[in-house]
Design a protein around this motif. Structure first.
Motif, short mmCIF file in Angstrom:
data_model
loop_
_atom_site.label_atom_id
_atom_site.label_comp_id
_atom_site.label_asym_id
_atom_site.label_seq_id
_atom_site.Cartn_x
_atom_site.Cartn_y
_atom_site.Cartn_z
N LEU A 293 0.77 -1.12 0.08
CA LEU A 293 -0.01 0.05 0.08
C LEU A 293 0.92 1.25 0.05
CD1 LEU A 293 -2.92 -1.06 2.24
CD2 LEU A 293 -2.90 -0.67 0.08
N VAL A 294 1.92 1.31 0.85
CA VAL A 294 2.86 2.47 0.94
C VAL A 294 3.37 2.79 -0.55
CG1 VAL A 294 5.13 3.30 1.75
CG2 VAL A 294 3.33 2.17 3.26
N ASP A 295 4.06 1.59 -1.14
CA ASP A 295 4.37 1.91 -2.54
C ASP A 295 3.50 2.26 -3.45
OD1 ASP A 295 6.49 0.72 -1.66
OD2 ASP A 295 6.14 -1.59 -2.26
N ILE A 296 2.11 1.72 -3.45
CA ILE A 296 1.30 2.29 -4.49
C ILE A 296 0.71 3.74 -4.15
CG2 ILE A 296 -1.24 1.85 -4.96
CD1 ILE A 296 -0.98 -1.02 -4.32
N ILE A 297 0.70 4.04 -2.87
CA ILE A 297 0.62 5.61 -2.54
C ILE A 297 1.45 6.51 -2.97
CG2 ILE A 297 -0.07 7.02 -0.61
CD1 ILE A 297 -1.20 4.80 0.90
N THR A 298 2.75 5.81 -2.59
CA THR A 298 3.96 6.80 -3.07
C THR A 298 4.27 6.92 -4.56
OG1 THR A 298 5.14 5.81 -1.02
CG2 THR A 298 6.39 6.84 -2.96
N GLY A 299 3.89 5.96 -5.34
CA GLY A 299 3.88 6.01 -6.75
C GLY A 299 2.83 6.98 -7.33
N ALA A 300 1.48 7.02 -6.54
CA ALA A 300 0.42 7.66 -7.10
C ALA A 300 0.74 9.07 -6.74
CB ALA A 300 -0.76 7.37 -6.41
#
Length: 303
Positions: A293-300
């Motif tokens: 989730l952290v990776d997804i939010i960081t990428g977004a």
């Protein structure tokens, strides 16, 4: 503007590349925990089944033990009138079995035998400290045989196995007594070392002594009657078979009790381990989901 977008994309790819090995490690760890959980659950099923089987066998073994004790009481009445002599050659018969997974049931009698041969203060022969360390030894059961081979291998004269796989019978005891007498081992008395049934959760090593043919002939109580030599010989052999049968049945009951307790403890340990591994697995899975989730939010956010 274009240069800034290029830098952001490069940073996102670098963070994704760095996170990939971490996620792979997390997945590998979770997979290992999952496999271990499956293995421990299978072990728990086996130990619970073995506990149920041992509980059923224990009830039968206790009934056989109560019947076998009657033979032991008859022996004690016979030898009440025999002169108690502590000297002479003693033949030690160690009563054990061939099966494991029953705690320290076999090492108990092995230790008691070594103490008796060493004339230790903790010897089961409390009133007789004149035992020859080179006394002949007969072992019933492969487990105690393996333990005593290292400490008293030169004393071994006969060993028996496949006795007591099921509930011991008087025929088993009579066969053992007959082979001992036919073997030509010289002795003045026989000492049986076995496990005494204290309760369903405890046992203790014990010893019973059976006088030989010469002791019966020398007894004043037996001299009162005009017995033939064959009758005294048969009585000595029958008394030995009685004592072996009583020791076999009581030892078998102790073995089943110890196996049930051992399987009960193993089942409880497996349950505790399953709970610990399940918590570890849940935490690892939650950490892996959080990282994703952290990776997804960081990428977004970067885009």
């Amino acid at each position: 503007m274009l240069a800034r977008q290029t830098l952001v994309r490069a940073a996102t790819r670098a963070s994704a590349a760095a996170a990939a090995p971490q996620q792979a490690r997390n997945m590998a760890t979770l997979r290992e925990i999952e496999l271990r959980l499956k293995s421990v659950r299978n072990i728990e099923k086996i130990t619970k089944s073995m506990k149920m089987i041992a509980s059923t066998k224990l009830a039968k073994a206790q009934r056989a033990m109560n019947a076998g004790k009657e033979y032991g009481l008859a022996n004690s009445e016979v030898f009440e009138h025999v002169t108690d002599t502590t000297g002479g050659t003693k033949l030690f018969i160690v009563v054990s079995s061939d099966k494991g997974l029953c705690g320290g049931i076999h090492s108990s009698v092995s230790k008691a035998t070594r103490r008796a041969l060493a004339n230790s203060p903790e010897s089961p022969l409390e009133h007789d400290k004149s035992v020859d360390p080179a006394s002949p030894l007969v072992v019933i059961g492969d487990k105690s045989k393996q333990q005593l081979l290292r400490a008293a291998g030169d004393n071994l004269r006969l060993t028996f196995n496949q006795i007591g796989r099921d509930i011991p019978t008087f025929a088993d005891a009579a066969a053992v007594a007959d082979l001992i007498i036919r073997s030509g081992v010289k002795y003045d008395s026989v000492v049986l070392i076995y496990n005494k049934f204290v309760s369903a959760i405890s046992y203790a090593p014990a010893a019973i002594q059976v006088k030989g043919e010469e002791a019966l002939k020398a007894s004043d109580a037996f001299k009162t009657y005009e017995n033939e030599d064959d009758a005294t010989k048969d009585l000595a052999e029958f008394s030995l078979a009685n004592a072996i049968f009583a020791a076999l049945t009581e030892g078998h009951a102790c073995e089943q009790s110890a196996r049930r307790n051992a399987m009960d403890s193993a089942s409880k340990n497996a349950t505790d381990m399953i709970a610990s591994l399940q918590m570890q697995y849940n935490r690892g899975r939650q950490a892996a989901i959080t990282n994703e989730l952290v990776d997804i939010i960081t990428g977004a956010s970067a885009l």
